[in-house]
Design an enzyme around this catalytic site. Sequence first.
Site, PDB file in Angstrom:
ATOM      1  N   GLY A   1      43.187 -13.331 -15.561  1.00 56.74           N
ATOM      2  CA  GLY A   1      42.527 -14.445 -16.261  1.00 56.74           C
ATOM      3  C   GLY A   1      41.926 -13.778 -17.679  1.00 56.74           C
ATOM      4  O   GLY A   1      41.685 -12.515 -17.836  1.00 56.74           O
TER       5      GLY A   1
ATOM      6  N   ASP B   1      35.838  -4.031  -5.062  1.00 61.19           N
ATOM      7  CA  ASP B   1      36.014  -3.685  -6.396  1.00 61.19           C
ATOM      8  C   ASP B   1      34.861  -3.239  -7.147  1.00 61.19           C
ATOM      9  O   ASP B   1      35.229  -3.554  -8.372  1.00 61.19           O
ATOM     10  CB  ASP B   1      37.120  -4.730  -6.949  1.00 61.19           C
ATOM     11  CG  ASP B   1      37.888  -4.364  -8.173  1.00 61.19           C
ATOM     12  OD1 ASP B   1      38.280  -2.867  -8.125  1.00 61.19           O
ATOM     13  OD2 ASP B   1      38.220  -5.078  -8.895  1.00 61.19           O
TER      14      ASP B   1
ATOM     15  N   VAL C   1      38.736 -14.210 -20.727  1.00 59.90           N
ATOM     16  CA  VAL C   1      37.249 -14.668 -20.713  1.00 59.90           C
ATOM     17  C   VAL C   1      37.075 -14.954 -22.225  1.00 59.90           C
ATOM     18  O   VAL C   1      37.626 -14.340 -23.158  1.00 59.90           O
ATOM     19  CB  VAL C   1      36.441 -13.619 -20.399  1.00 59.90           C
ATOM     20  CG1 VAL C   1      34.973 -13.983 -20.332  1.00 59.90           C
ATOM     21  CG2 VAL C   1      36.689 -13.440 -18.760  1.00 59.90           C
TER      22      VAL C   1
END
Length: 305
Positions: free
Chosen positions: A24, A134, A26
Site C-alpha cells: 500500500g 518484521d 501512505v
Amino acid sequence: MIGNRYKKIEKGGSSAGIGSGTYGEVFKCEDTQTGTIVAVKRIRTDLEDEGIPSTALREISVLRELQHPNIVDLQDCVQSAGRLYLVFEFVDKDLKRYMESHEGPLPSLTIKSFMHQLLSGLEFCHARGVMHRDLKPQNLLVSRDGRLKLADFGLARAFCPPIRPLTHEVVTLWFRPPEILLGSQTYAPPMDMWAVGTILAELAAKAPLFPGDSEIDELYKIFMLLGTPSEATWPGVTKLPDWNAIFPTWPRLSLRHAAPGLSDAGLDLLNKCLVYDPAARVSARRALKHPYFDGFDPATPAPPM
C-alpha cells in the site's frame, strides 16, 4: 478526498512517516471532522484474487487489540471507490530517517530511550500473544517529541500454535534471526528479540549490523561476528533443515567494535539479544529490567528532533 472525511494533503514517504511498500501507499491527510493530521494507508487489492490482502486484514485485527503508547494507533478503516484505507495517527518519520537526519553518533540517552520504548511496545505485544515478525528501523515511527511507536503489523502473527515462517513475505534479511535462516519450522517471540538486538547495534553504529545480500551471505555475516554455532553453543542447530556441515568455522568476536559507544551494560543487553539459541535469548520483559536501564526514567522521551 478519501470517503467523505479525509482530505489528501500530500503523498506519504518521509512526511507521513510510514511510506509506501508492497501492500500500500501512505498519504498525509486532514481529518475534516476534527482538523487533525492523519496518515492514511491505501491498501492495494490487485495483489489478491480474493480482494483484500491477508496482510491488511491481519494488521487491522492485530491493531484493534493493541492499544499502547508505543504502538501506532489505528483510528479508522474506510472503504471508498472499491478500495480499503487504514487511517493511523500521524507520526513524523521512521527511525531510519531519524538516524539519517542526525549528524554524528546518537546520544546515549536517545538510544536508551528508543530501546526502552521499543521493548515496552514489544512486551505489550508478546504478553497478548502477538509477534511482530518484521521489526526494523523503517517500521518504527518517531514523533517530533521523541516518542517511538511500533508500526506495520502486516506480518504480525499469534504465536500459538507455531506456524511455518513465510520468508517470502519478509522485506529484508538484515533483521531475520538465524533459526529462520536455517529453516526452523517453529518460532516464537525470541525472533523479535533478535531484531531488537540488531536495532540496538544499528542505533549505536548508525549502520546495519548484518547487511546480507542473500540468505547464505546473511548467515555468514552473523557467523563471522558471533562465531559459527555448534551443538555446544546452540543445542539442536545441526538438526535444522538448512544446516550444512561444511559451513566455515569462524571464532566469535567482541561486539565492542560493532556497537561503538554502548556502555558495558548496553553491550551485555546486546549480547543477550543476539544469543543463538532462541530458548536462551532474553525476553522483552526481562530486557526491560536489565541494568542497562538502571536509573532511566521511562517518562522521559528521547530528545526532540
